[in-house]
Design a protein around this motif. Structure first.
Motif, PDB file in Angstrom:
ATOM      1  N   PHE A   1      -3.396  -8.774  -5.184  1.00 28.07           N
ATOM      2  CA  PHE A   1      -2.713  -9.683  -6.099  1.00 28.07           C
ATOM      3  C   PHE A   1      -3.666 -10.619  -6.838  1.00 28.07           C
ATOM      4  O   PHE A   1      -3.490 -10.911  -8.015  1.00 28.07           O
ATOM      5  CB  PHE A   1      -1.685 -10.501  -5.305  1.00 28.07           C
ATOM      6  N   GLU A   2      -4.685 -11.103  -6.145  1.00 33.76           N
ATOM      7  CA  GLU A   2      -5.624 -12.056  -6.756  1.00 33.76           C
ATOM      8  C   GLU A   2      -6.864 -11.391  -7.345  1.00 33.76           C
ATOM      9  O   GLU A   2      -7.613 -12.038  -8.078  1.00 33.76           O
ATOM     10  CB  GLU A   2      -6.044 -13.117  -5.728  1.00 33.76           C
ATOM     11  N   SER A   3      -7.085 -10.136  -7.046  1.00 37.52           N
ATOM     12  CA  SER A   3      -8.249  -9.431  -7.602  1.00 37.52           C
ATOM     13  C   SER A   3      -7.897  -8.613  -8.839  1.00 37.52           C
ATOM     14  O   SER A   3      -8.789  -8.085  -9.510  1.00 37.52           O
ATOM     15  CB  SER A   3      -8.868  -8.497  -6.550  1.00 37.52           C
ATOM     16  N   ASP A   4      -6.605  -8.463  -9.104  1.00 37.68           N
ATOM     17  CA  ASP A   4      -6.136  -7.687 -10.260  1.00 37.68           C
ATOM     18  C   ASP A   4      -6.650  -6.246 -10.232  1.00 37.68           C
ATOM     19  O   ASP A   4      -7.017  -5.676 -11.258  1.00 37.68           O
ATOM     20  CB  ASP A   4      -6.557  -8.361 -11.572  1.00 37.68           C
ATOM     21  N   ASN A   5      -6.667  -5.672  -9.028  1.00 33.60           N
ATOM     22  CA  ASN A   5      -7.094  -4.282  -8.934  1.00 33.60           C
ATOM     23  C   ASN A   5      -6.417  -3.588  -7.764  1.00 33.60           C
ATOM     24  O   ASN A   5      -5.647  -4.189  -7.016  1.00 33.60           O
ATOM     25  CB  ASN A   5      -8.620  -4.181  -8.826  1.00 33.60           C
ATOM     26  N   ILE A   6      -6.733  -2.296  -7.632  1.00 28.69           N
ATOM     27  CA  ILE A   6      -6.189  -1.463  -6.553  1.00 28.69           C
ATOM     28  C   ILE A   6      -7.355  -0.923  -5.749  1.00 28.69           C
ATOM     29  O   ILE A   6      -8.254  -0.270  -6.299  1.00 28.69           O
ATOM     30  CB  ILE A   6      -5.364  -0.295  -7.121  1.00 28.69           C
ATOM     31  N   SER A   7      -7.368  -1.207  -4.462  1.00 27.58           N
ATOM     32  CA  SER A   7      -8.398  -0.654  -3.580  1.00 27.58           C
ATOM     33  C   SER A   7      -8.016   0.762  -3.164  1.00 27.58           C
ATOM     34  O   SER A   7      -6.842   1.056  -2.918  1.00 27.58           O
ATOM     35  CB  SER A   7      -8.570  -1.528  -2.332  1.00 27.58           C
ATOM     36  N   ILE A   8      -9.021   1.629  -3.077  1.00 25.57           N
ATOM     37  CA  ILE A   8      -8.823   3.003  -2.601  1.00 25.57           C
ATOM     38  C   ILE A   8      -9.521   3.137  -1.257  1.00 25.57           C
ATOM     39  O   ILE A   8     -10.711   2.851  -1.132  1.00 25.57           O
ATOM     40  CB  ILE A   8      -9.394   4.031  -3.587  1.00 25.57           C
ATOM     41  N   ILE A   9      -8.785   3.581  -0.252  1.00 23.16           N
ATOM     42  CA  ILE A   9      -9.325   3.762   1.095  1.00 23.16           C
ATOM     43  C   ILE A   9      -9.240   5.235   1.475  1.00 23.16           C
ATOM     44  O   ILE A   9      -8.188   5.862   1.314  1.00 23.16           O
ATOM     45  CB  ILE A   9      -8.555   2.913   2.127  1.00 23.16           C
ATOM     46  N   ASP A  10     -10.336   5.771   1.966  1.00 24.43           N
ATOM     47  CA  ASP A  10     -10.329   7.120   2.533  1.00 24.43           C
ATOM     48  C   ASP A  10      -9.673   7.017   3.907  1.00 24.43           C
ATOM     49  O   ASP A  10     -10.224   6.388   4.814  1.00 24.43           O
ATOM     50  CB  ASP A  10     -11.754   7.653   2.642  1.00 24.43           C
ATOM     51  N   ASN A  11      -8.506   7.639   4.050  1.00 20.26           N
ATOM     52  CA  ASN A  11      -7.761   7.480   5.293  1.00 20.26           C
ATOM     53  C   ASN A  11      -8.373   8.239   6.469  1.00 20.26           C
ATOM     54  O   ASN A  11      -8.110   7.919   7.629  1.00 20.26           O
ATOM     55  CB  ASN A  11      -6.307   7.923   5.103  1.00 20.26           C
ATOM     56  N   ILE A  12      -9.190   9.248   6.196  1.00 17.06           N
ATOM     57  CA  ILE A  12      -9.830  10.002   7.277  1.00 17.06           C
ATOM     58  C   ILE A  12     -10.917   9.158   7.939  1.00 17.06           C
ATOM     59  O   ILE A  12     -10.944   8.976   9.158  1.00 17.06           O
ATOM     60  CB  ILE A  12     -10.418  11.329   6.753  1.00 17.06           C
ATOM     61  N   SER A  13     -11.816   8.632   7.136  1.00 20.36           N
ATOM     62  CA  SER A  13     -12.890   7.792   7.672  1.00 20.36           C
ATOM     63  C   SER A  13     -12.463   6.337   7.781  1.00 20.36           C
ATOM     64  O   SER A  13     -13.139   5.541   8.432  1.00 20.36           O
ATOM     65  CB  SER A  13     -14.124   7.884   6.779  1.00 20.36           C
ATOM     66  N   PHE A  14     -11.378   5.991   7.137  1.00 18.09           N
ATOM     67  CA  PHE A  14     -10.850   4.637   7.025  1.00 18.09           C
ATOM     68  C   PHE A  14     -11.941   3.677   6.548  1.00 18.09           C
ATOM     69  O   PHE A  14     -12.267   2.674   7.173  1.00 18.09           O
ATOM     70  CB  PHE A  14     -10.248   4.152   8.350  1.00 18.09           C
ATOM     71  N   THR A  15     -12.499   4.020   5.392  1.00 25.32           N
ATOM     72  CA  THR A  15     -13.514   3.193   4.734  1.00 25.32           C
ATOM     73  C   THR A  15     -13.117   3.009   3.277  1.00 25.32           C
ATOM     74  O   THR A  15     -12.396   3.845   2.694  1.00 25.32           O
ATOM     75  CB  THR A  15     -14.907   3.840   4.798  1.00 25.32           C
ATOM     76  N   LEU A  16     -13.600   1.940   2.685  1.00 22.38           N
ATOM     77  CA  LEU A  16     -13.313   1.661   1.288  1.00 22.38           C
ATOM     78  C   LEU A  16     -14.048   2.662   0.410  1.00 22.38           C
ATOM     79  O   LEU A  16     -15.268   2.801   0.487  1.00 22.38           O
ATOM     80  CB  LEU A  16     -13.735   0.228   0.937  1.00 22.38           C
ATOM     81  N   ALA A  17     -13.299   3.364  -0.447  1.00 20.09           N
ATOM     82  CA  ALA A  17     -13.886   4.412  -1.273  1.00 20.09           C
ATOM     83  C   ALA A  17     -14.070   3.988  -2.723  1.00 20.09           C
ATOM     84  O   ALA A  17     -14.775   4.653  -3.477  1.00 20.09           O
ATOM     85  CB  ALA A  17     -13.017   5.671  -1.221  1.00 20.09           C
ATOM     86  N   GLY A  18     -13.443   2.892  -3.133  1.00 21.13           N
ATOM     87  CA  GLY A  18     -13.565   2.447  -4.517  1.00 21.13           C
ATOM     88  C   GLY A  18     -12.402   1.567  -4.910  1.00 21.13           C
ATOM     89  O   GLY A  18     -11.617   1.116  -4.064  1.00 21.13           O
TER      90      GLY A  18
ATOM     91  N   TYR B   1      -3.820   3.553  -1.245  1.00 19.61           N
ATOM     92  CA  TYR B   1      -3.957   2.685  -2.414  1.00 19.61           C
ATOM     93  C   TYR B   1      -3.333   1.334  -2.084  1.00 19.61           C
ATOM     94  O   TYR B   1      -2.198   1.267  -1.605  1.00 19.61           O
ATOM     95  CB  TYR B   1      -3.278   3.299  -3.630  1.00 19.61           C
ATOM     96  N   VAL B   2      -4.075   0.252  -2.351  1.00 17.38           N
ATOM     97  CA  VAL B   2      -3.661  -1.098  -1.977  1.00 17.38           C
ATOM     98  C   VAL B   2      -3.683  -2.004  -3.208  1.00 17.38           C
ATOM     99  O   VAL B   2      -4.701  -2.075  -3.908  1.00 17.38           O
ATOM    100  CB  VAL B   2      -4.587  -1.701  -0.899  1.00 17.38           C
ATOM    101  N   THR B   3      -2.591  -2.704  -3.464  1.00 20.85           N
ATOM    102  CA  THR B   3      -2.581  -3.681  -4.563  1.00 20.85           C
ATOM    103  C   THR B   3      -3.174  -4.998  -4.073  1.00 20.85           C
ATOM    104  O   THR B   3      -2.808  -5.507  -3.016  1.00 20.85           O
ATOM    105  CB  THR B   3      -1.157  -3.935  -5.070  1.00 20.85           C
TER     106      THR B   3
ATOM    107  N   MET C   1       0.835  -1.197   0.000  1.00 18.52           N
ATOM    108  CA  MET C   1       0.000   0.000   0.000  1.00 18.52           C
ATOM    109  C   MET C   1       0.869   1.246   0.000  1.00 18.52           C
ATOM    110  O   MET C   1       2.076   1.196   0.281  1.00 18.52           O
ATOM    111  CB  MET C   1      -0.920   0.021   1.219  1.00 18.52           C
ATOM    112  N   CYS C   2       0.261   2.352  -0.332  1.00 14.44           N
ATOM    113  CA  CYS C   2       0.936   3.651  -0.249  1.00 14.44           C
ATOM    114  C   CYS C   2      -0.107   4.721   0.034  1.00 14.44           C
ATOM    115  O   CYS C   2      -1.311   4.498  -0.113  1.00 14.44           O
ATOM    116  CB  CYS C   2       1.704   3.965  -1.536  1.00 14.44           C
ATOM    117  N   LEU C   3       0.361   5.881   0.451  1.00 13.59           N
ATOM    118  CA  LEU C   3      -0.486   7.047   0.710  1.00 13.59           C
ATOM    119  C   LEU C   3      -0.138   8.150  -0.275  1.00 13.59           C
ATOM    120  O   LEU C   3       1.045   8.347  -0.598  1.00 13.59           O
ATOM    121  CB  LEU C   3      -0.252   7.565   2.131  1.00 13.59           C
ATOM    122  N   ASN C   4      -1.144   8.881  -0.751  1.00 15.17           N
ATOM    123  CA  ASN C   4      -0.831  10.069  -1.536  1.00 15.17           C
ATOM    124  C   ASN C   4      -0.971  11.298  -0.653  1.00 15.17           C
ATOM    125  O   ASN C   4      -1.152  11.185   0.562  1.00 15.17           O
ATOM    126  CB  ASN C   4      -1.714  10.153  -2.789  1.00 15.17           C
TER     127      ASN C   4
END
Length: 306
Positions: A106-123, A102-104, A93-96
């Motif tokens: 490996f088995e889903s072939d995508n990147i999860s986006i997390i709102d770090n303030i609310s710490f919820t999945l944003a997309g 942003y989280v890689t 993962m990394c933070l902007n």
């Protein structure tokens, strides 16, 4: 209880196992090789964790749990632990600079986006096949993602979705970016090798390759001294590479089973699960300064800087 030890030369977050229980703790390592445990977070024996990587920012440790498909967030100041579910088999993962994680996966072939303030999945963002590592480059506000099965690194603009591809020699795993893109890749042709690719960001071309026999498990980059450190689990050594001259300058034998490494201001710290130690390597002399014996089996390690 304070997170940072008074008189410590390096402060680290370490994950590991003690009496069959997963733990996260902060160690303040002193110049004589002794250490203090400042914060310890215990999980129950039924809470199985497989921590692939640790990320640290602003008094918070984030752990990427590949087994439970979660990002675990532990705030040392408030002593609050929370988690959020992401895709399958998250790796890094990394933070902007806009409080997005942003989280890689490996088995889903995508990147999860997390709102770090609310710490919820944003997309989520589609990625290449088997995305492993991810880095945010603040000079151009772009993400770089290693796609293991496609022999490429994707440059992604998170604002508009524009992408650019860098093809690597071998299957890319760990990456770093510092004006030039550095990628550790796997290559098998009878024997197993790993390669260090140096790629030009502007031309998309590989400028240099260092080929090493064995299997690399972790890599860390010293941005100040432009030095790359790589664990080779075949010969249980640390390979030290000058990123400017692009050549191996030293190999340090460790033995046991080196797991993870992190660069501090004075030392490179390497966890060793078989020996139950943390090895301190002097960055200036590139020699082993001290082995610190532990009362638990260490895994991932990350330098804490405030």
């Amino acid at each position: 209880m304070e997170v940072i030890s008074v008189g410590a030369i390096e402060n680290v977050a370490v994950s590991g196992v003690s009496q069959d229980k997963f733990i996260l703790l902060t160690l303040g390592i002193k110049d004589d090789g002794s250490y203090e445990s400042n914060k310890i977070l215990y999980f129950t024996a039924t809470e199985k964790k497989v921590i692939h990587s640790i990320f640290y920012s602003n008094n918070v440790v984030y752990m990427v749990d590949s087994f439970n498909n979660k990002i675990i967030k532990y705030n040392y100041a408030s002593n609050v632990c929370s988690d959020v579910t992401v895709g399958r088999d998250p790796r890094h993962m990394c933070l902007n600079n806009k409080d997005n994680i942003y989280v890689t996966n490996f088995e889903s072939d995508n990147i999860s986006i997390i709102d770090n303030i609310s710490f919820t999945l944003a997309g989520s963002i589609p990625a290449g096949i088997k995305p492993h590592d991810i880095k945010y480059y603040d000079k151009n506000n772009k993400l770089y993602v290693s796609c293991y099965e496609e022999n490429q690194i994707i440059e992604l603009n998170p604002n508009n979705g524009d992408t650019k591809c860098f093809y690597t020699d071998g299957k890319p795993m760990h990456i770093f970016i510092d004006d030039i893109l550095i990628a550790m890749t796997y290559y098998a042709n009878g024997s197993v090798y790993f390669k260090i690719n140096f790629l030009n960001i502007e031309t998309n071309r590989i400028e240099d390759i260092i080929k090493i026999k064995g299997l690399a498990s972790d890599m860390e980059y010293d941005y100040i001294n432009k030095i790359l450190y790589v664990i080779n689990i075949d010969d249980k050594s640390i390979y030290i590479i000058d990123a400017i001259k692009r050549k191996i300058i030293k190999i340090i034998q460790l033995g046991g089973y080196p797991e993870s490494l992190s660069v501090g201001e004075k030392y490179l710290l390497v966890t060793n699960s078989k020996k139950k130690i943390i090895t301190l390597i002097d960055i200036e002399t590139l020699t082993i300064y001290k082995n610190i014996e532990l009362e638990f089996t260490p895994d991932c390690i990350k330098i804490i800087r405030l």
